[in-house]
Design a protein around this motif. Structure first.
Motif, PDB file in Angstrom:
ATOM      1  N   GLY A  59      11.398   5.783 -82.136  1.00 22.02           N
ATOM      2  CA  GLY A  59      12.074   4.509 -82.402  1.00 22.02           C
ATOM      3  C   GLY A  59      12.667   3.914 -81.144  1.00 22.02           C
ATOM      4  N   VAL A  60      13.272   4.778 -80.297  1.00 21.15           N
ATOM      5  CA  VAL A  60      13.836   4.281 -79.039  1.00 21.15           C
ATOM      6  C   VAL A  60      12.723   3.740 -78.135  1.00 21.15           C
ATOM      7  CG1 VAL A  60      15.100   4.925 -76.954  1.00 21.15           C
ATOM      8  CG2 VAL A  60      15.809   5.831 -79.176  1.00 21.15           C
ATOM      9  N   LEU A  61      11.582   4.448 -78.062  1.00 21.17           N
ATOM     10  CA  LEU A  61      10.447   3.958 -77.259  1.00 21.17           C
ATOM     11  C   LEU A  61       9.948   2.614 -77.792  1.00 21.17           C
ATOM     12  CD1 LEU A  61       8.428   7.273 -76.719  1.00 21.17           C
ATOM     13  CD2 LEU A  61       9.730   6.005 -75.004  1.00 21.17           C
ATOM     14  N   ALA A  62       9.848   2.503 -79.119  1.00 20.06           N
ATOM     15  CA  ALA A  62       9.393   1.241 -79.705  1.00 20.06           C
ATOM     16  C   ALA A  62      10.374   0.116 -79.388  1.00 20.06           C
ATOM     17  CB  ALA A  62       9.233   1.404 -81.209  1.00 20.06           C
ATOM     18  N   LEU A  63      11.661   0.420 -79.404  1.00 18.94           N
ATOM     19  CA  LEU A  63      12.658  -0.592 -79.071  1.00 18.94           C
ATOM     20  C   LEU A  63      12.501  -1.043 -77.630  1.00 18.94           C
ATOM     21  CD1 LEU A  63      15.138  -2.208 -79.932  1.00 18.94           C
ATOM     22  CD2 LEU A  63      16.565  -0.257 -79.220  1.00 18.94           C
ATOM     23  N   TRP A  64      12.306  -0.062 -76.720  1.00 19.50           N
ATOM     24  CA  TRP A  64      12.051  -0.408 -75.321  1.00 19.50           C
ATOM     25  C   TRP A  64      10.821  -1.312 -75.214  1.00 19.50           C
ATOM     26  CZ3 TRP A  64      13.846  -0.282 -70.428  1.00 19.50           C
ATOM     27  CH2 TRP A  64      15.014   0.453 -70.168  1.00 19.50           C
ATOM     28  N   MET A  65       9.774  -0.941 -75.951  1.00 19.44           N
ATOM     29  CA  MET A  65       8.537  -1.722 -75.902  1.00 19.44           C
ATOM     30  C   MET A  65       8.778  -3.151 -76.368  1.00 19.44           C
ATOM     31  SD  MET A  65       4.955  -0.941 -77.876  1.00 19.44           S
ATOM     32  CE  MET A  65       5.744  -1.201 -79.468  1.00 19.44           C
ATOM     33  N   LEU A  66       9.448  -3.329 -77.486  1.00 17.22           N
ATOM     34  CA  LEU A  66       9.695  -4.673 -78.020  1.00 17.22           C
ATOM     35  C   LEU A  66      10.566  -5.497 -77.085  1.00 17.22           C
ATOM     36  CD1 LEU A  66      10.270  -3.783 -81.786  1.00 17.22           C
ATOM     37  CD2 LEU A  66       8.236  -4.826 -80.745  1.00 17.22           C
ATOM     38  N   VAL A  67      11.607  -4.865 -76.531  1.00 21.44           N
ATOM     39  CA  VAL A  67      12.479  -5.591 -75.605  1.00 21.44           C
ATOM     40  C   VAL A  67      11.699  -5.998 -74.358  1.00 21.44           C
ATOM     41  CG1 VAL A  67      14.506  -5.408 -74.113  1.00 21.44           C
ATOM     42  CG2 VAL A  67      14.595  -4.521 -76.452  1.00 21.44           C
ATOM     43  N   ALA A  68      10.865  -5.085 -73.843  1.00 23.62           N
ATOM     44  CA  ALA A  68      10.077  -5.400 -72.652  1.00 23.62           C
ATOM     45  C   ALA A  68       9.079  -6.517 -72.934  1.00 23.62           C
ATOM     46  CB  ALA A  68       9.365  -4.152 -72.161  1.00 23.62           C
ATOM     47  N   LEU A  69       8.431  -6.497 -74.107  1.00 22.02           N
ATOM     48  CA  LEU A  69       7.481  -7.560 -74.454  1.00 22.02           C
ATOM     49  C   LEU A  69       8.213  -8.890 -74.618  1.00 22.02           C
ATOM     50  CD1 LEU A  69       5.150  -5.718 -77.000  1.00 22.02           C
ATOM     51  CD2 LEU A  69       4.592  -6.455 -74.664  1.00 22.02           C
ATOM     52  N   LEU A  70       9.426  -8.861 -75.186  1.00 21.16           N
ATOM     53  CA  LEU A  70      10.198 -10.084 -75.331  1.00 21.16           C
ATOM     54  C   LEU A  70      10.551 -10.659 -73.967  1.00 21.16           C
ATOM     55  CD1 LEU A  70      11.700 -12.129 -77.093  1.00 21.16           C
ATOM     56  CD2 LEU A  70      13.659 -10.547 -77.102  1.00 21.16           C
ATOM     57  N   ILE A  71      10.992  -9.782 -73.067  1.00 22.77           N
ATOM     58  CA  ILE A  71      11.318 -10.241 -71.714  1.00 22.77           C
ATOM     59  C   ILE A  71      10.069 -10.781 -71.021  1.00 22.77           C
ATOM     60  CG2 ILE A  71      12.094  -9.471 -69.442  1.00 22.77           C
ATOM     61  CD1 ILE A  71      13.936  -7.495 -70.871  1.00 22.77           C
ATOM     62  N   SER A  72       8.922 -10.088 -71.229  1.00 20.18           N
ATOM     63  CA  SER A  72       7.668 -10.565 -70.633  1.00 20.18           C
ATOM     64  C   SER A  72       7.303 -11.942 -71.194  1.00 20.18           C
ATOM     65  CB  SER A  72       6.545  -9.566 -70.917  1.00 20.18           C
ATOM     66  OG  SER A  72       6.824  -8.322 -70.330  1.00 20.18           O
ATOM     67  N   ALA A  73       7.442 -12.147 -72.507  1.00 23.85           N
ATOM     68  CA  ALA A  73       7.113 -13.422 -73.121  1.00 23.85           C
ATOM     69  C   ALA A  73       7.995 -14.531 -72.576  1.00 23.85           C
ATOM     70  CB  ALA A  73       7.265 -13.315 -74.629  1.00 23.85           C
ATOM     71  N   ILE A  74       9.278 -14.217 -72.353  1.00 19.72           N
ATOM     72  CA  ILE A  74      10.168 -15.215 -71.763  1.00 19.72           C
ATOM     73  C   ILE A  74       9.705 -15.571 -70.353  1.00 19.72           C
ATOM     74  CG2 ILE A  74      12.532 -15.635 -70.991  1.00 19.72           C
ATOM     75  CD1 ILE A  74      13.466 -13.850 -73.310  1.00 19.72           C
ATOM     76  N   GLY A  75       9.300 -14.518 -69.622  1.00 22.77           N
ATOM     77  CA  GLY A  75       8.811 -14.779 -68.270  1.00 22.77           C
ATOM     78  C   GLY A  75       7.543 -15.590 -68.276  1.00 22.77           C
ATOM     79  N   VAL A  76       6.620 -15.283 -69.205  1.00 21.33           N
ATOM     80  CA  VAL A  76       5.372 -16.053 -69.296  1.00 21.33           C
ATOM     81  C   VAL A  76       5.681 -17.493 -69.672  1.00 21.33           C
ATOM     82  CG1 VAL A  76       3.209 -16.304 -70.573  1.00 21.33           C
ATOM     83  CG2 VAL A  76       3.954 -14.043 -69.789  1.00 21.33           C
ATOM     84  N   THR A  77       6.627 -17.698 -70.582  1.00 19.00           N
ATOM     85  CA  THR A  77       7.024 -19.060 -70.964  1.00 19.00           C
ATOM     86  C   THR A  77       7.498 -19.824 -69.730  1.00 19.00           C
ATOM     87  OG1 THR A  77       7.668 -18.294 -73.152  1.00 19.00           O
ATOM     88  CG2 THR A  77       8.572 -20.400 -72.422  1.00 19.00           C
TER      89      THR A  77
END
Length: 617
Positions: A582-600
């Protein structure tokens, strides 16, 4: 453009020419080579310690223990060589020193000249410790030195156990001898108790007899005193009788003398009377009557004189006898008084004897009680010392020398050193594999940014490309760990799932770093790997880390990847593994969210260079 199309376009770019394919294959093999080779090299090093060369030096001169010559150093050296835990070489001191110095031996163990003497000194007047010298050289190998230190400690423990066993054996033999002597002492105490009982009985009889003697002698003293008083009275009376007899004898002697005189004078007087009668011419018949009367008187006087003389003799004898009686009575009185005095002394001595015999009786009673207590105490002591055979004493000595046996009741077990490191190096290989892939995989497609204004799709496509490649890397690494190396895995499916989740999580993190920071983010991915290398707790427990690094252990994702793999590989707690996932999945989701913000953000800043991306950015 859809996500699968963007992923396919990236794969076509990665395989556009032979060099790109070689680069891709090489980078795909990085985690397999890194994790596989390292785990293979360290699969079970403790099983190969017999290949480590080590020297043994025995300078022990031996000692004499219990009349027997011993050489503990030689005994230990033979045991080490036969045990074969290391590649032992028994050499001289100089050879060992040169060997450790020039890396011929990783370490050496030296038993000095006084080794046996020191071990035997514990029972003497100068007890001191024996010295075992460990010589190491960290230029050979630091871990070899560490292993040598552990080996020396085990040797020391073995020596202590051997010495303790010998000491315990001697103690138990001595204790058995003490028990035997106590049994003999109990027999003697029984005899002493019986004797004291007899003495006590005799003392009681003696006390009673001396008490009777004291009473009788006291009574005898009184009676003899009365006898002495009566004898004195008899003596006094006898003395009076003797005095009266002497006076009577005197008077009798006077009477006898007078009678004798009368008897002597009577004939002459009668002749004078006859002569005077004749002279007066008295009638002859008268003279004849007078003569006859005088003859009768003379006879009577002579007879009376004889009687008086006889009475005087008897009175003299009576007087002499009375004197003897008086003397004897006086002696009887004196003897009676001496007897009375002796009887009084006897009574006093008998009273003292009675008191002493009473004390003797009381003392013997205490002696009897004490000897009974002594016997009971000795018997209790015998009861508390177990009766043991030589075989039992040997077992007892072994148990005393090594009283604790470690029972390893592991909840989970890795099995080997390599299996113990596997979760850490699998996680590290997953990070390195993803990091290497991002050397050729573009974080985001510039063409997609130009053609498609969907930051989420662009982010997912940029993440799934290295994520899928990372999943393939994990398949190869899983095959090495479970197949080629043969490590036992309790939950293979779950372990691979966590390996894949860790890989795609790491891909999301490195993607975010690249999206926001570009080449600087790529470098920070290397820095983050180094930080997790020391904070993940893969080798030493994380609790040994300095405070700041220990805090990072609870934050960075590799810590949870390592813990989750351990739970699933060793058969630990599935709930903990799910929590780690669950902690790894949370890291993954947070990292993807940050990446999406950066791509935006990137969709608002496009250049001509974005339309022609190079292989390495």
């Amino acid at each position: 453009m859809k996500i699968p199309q963007m992923i396919a376009a990236e794969f076509r770019r990665l395989t556009a020419n032979p060099m790109s394919i070689v680069a891709l294959v090489a980078l795909m093999c990085v985690p397999v080579l890194y994790g596989g080779l390292y785990l293979w090299a360290n699969q079970n090093p403790y099983a190969n310690l017999d290949r480590i060369p080590a020297a043994i030096v025995v300078d022990d001169a031996g000692a004499t223990v219990g009349g027997k010559d011993v050489s503990y150093g030689d005994d230990v050296a033979k045991q080490l060589v036969s045990d074969g835990s290391f590649q032992w070489h028994r050499v001289e001191q100089g050879s060992a020193a040169r060997g450790v110095d020039d890396s011929k031996y990783d370490f050496s163990i030296t038993f000095p000249k006084d080794f046996s003497t020191a071990l035997a000194s514990a029972s003497g007047t100068d007890p001191h410790r024996a010295i075992v010298t460990l010589t190491t050289n960290d230029t050979n190998s630091y871990l070899a030195s560490t292993i040598g230190t552990q080996a020396a400690e085990k040797i020391r423990t073995a020596i202590v156990q051997q010495v303790n066993e010998e000491a315990a054996k001697q103690f138990l033999v001595g204790l058995a001898d003490i028990r035997s002597q106590l049994v003999t002492a109990v027999g003697g105490a029984d005899t002493l108790v019986d004797g004291s009982a007899s003495a006590q009985s005799g003392a009681s009889l003696l006390a009673d007899g001396t008490a009777q003697l004291a009473s009788g002698s006291q009574e005898l003293s009184g009676k003899l005193g009365q006898l002495a008083a009566g004898a004195q009275q008899v003596s006094d009376g006898a003395a009076q009788v003797a005095a009266g007899n002497r006076e009577l004898a005197t008077q009798a002697n006077q009477a006898g003398a007078a009678a004798a005189q009368l008897a002597a004078e009577a004939p002459a007087t009668g002749r004078q009377l006859l002569q005077e009668l004749q002279a007066r011419h008295v009638d002859s018949s008268v003279i004849a009557q007078v003569q006859a009367s005088l003859a009768s008187i003379d006879t009577t006087v002579q007879s009376g004189n004889r009687r008086i003389q006889s009475a005087v003799g008897q009175i003299d004898q009576l007087s002499a006898g009375a004197d003897q009686v008086a003397g004897g009575a006086s002696q009887v009185a004196a003897g009676s008084q001496q007897a009375a005095d002796g009887a009084s002394q006897l009574a006093s001595g008998a009273a003292t004897a009675a008191s002493g015999s009473a004390q003797l009786r009381d003392g013997l009673t205490s002696l009897h009680t004490g000897t009974a207590q002594l016997r009971d105490g000795l018997q209790a002591g015998v009861g508390r010392i177990p009766d043991s055979s030589p075989e039992l004493r040997q077992k007892q000595a072994s148990t005393i020398a090594d009283p604790v046996d470690l029972k390893n009741d592991s909840i989970t077990s890795a099995g080997t050193y390599g299996a113990g490191l596997a979760p850490f190096f699998v996680s590290l290989a997953a990070w390195i594999g993803i990091y290497a892939l991002f050397l050729i995989v573009k974080p985001v497609s510039r063409r997609a940014i130009t053609a498609l204004h969907s930051p989420v799709k662009i982010t997912l496509a940029g993440w799934l490309t290295p994520g899928l490649l990372g999943a393939v890397q994990m398949i190869g690494l899983f095959a090495i760990v479970s197949g080629a190396l043969g490590f036992r895995i309790d939950d293979p499916l779950g372990m691979y799932a966590v390996m894949g989740l860790a890989s795609v999580t790491f891909a999301a993190i490195i993607l975010a770093l690249n999206v926001w920071l570009g080449s600087v983010g790529q470098f920070l991915g290397l820095v983050l790997m180094v930080m997790q290398l020391v904070t993940a707790g893969g080798t030493f427990p994380w609790q040994t880390l300095p405070g700041p690094l220990a805090a990072l252990h609870h934050v960075l994702p590799m810590s949870y990847a390592v813990d989750g793999l351990r739970q699933l590989m060793y058969g630990g707690n599935p709930a903990t593994a799910w929590s780690d996932a669950g902690v790894l999945a949370l890291w993954m989701l947070v990292a993807l969210l940050i990446s999406a913000i950066g791509v935006t953000r990137m969709t608002h800043f496009r250049t001509l260079r974005d339309l022609r991306p190079s292989l390495i950015g």
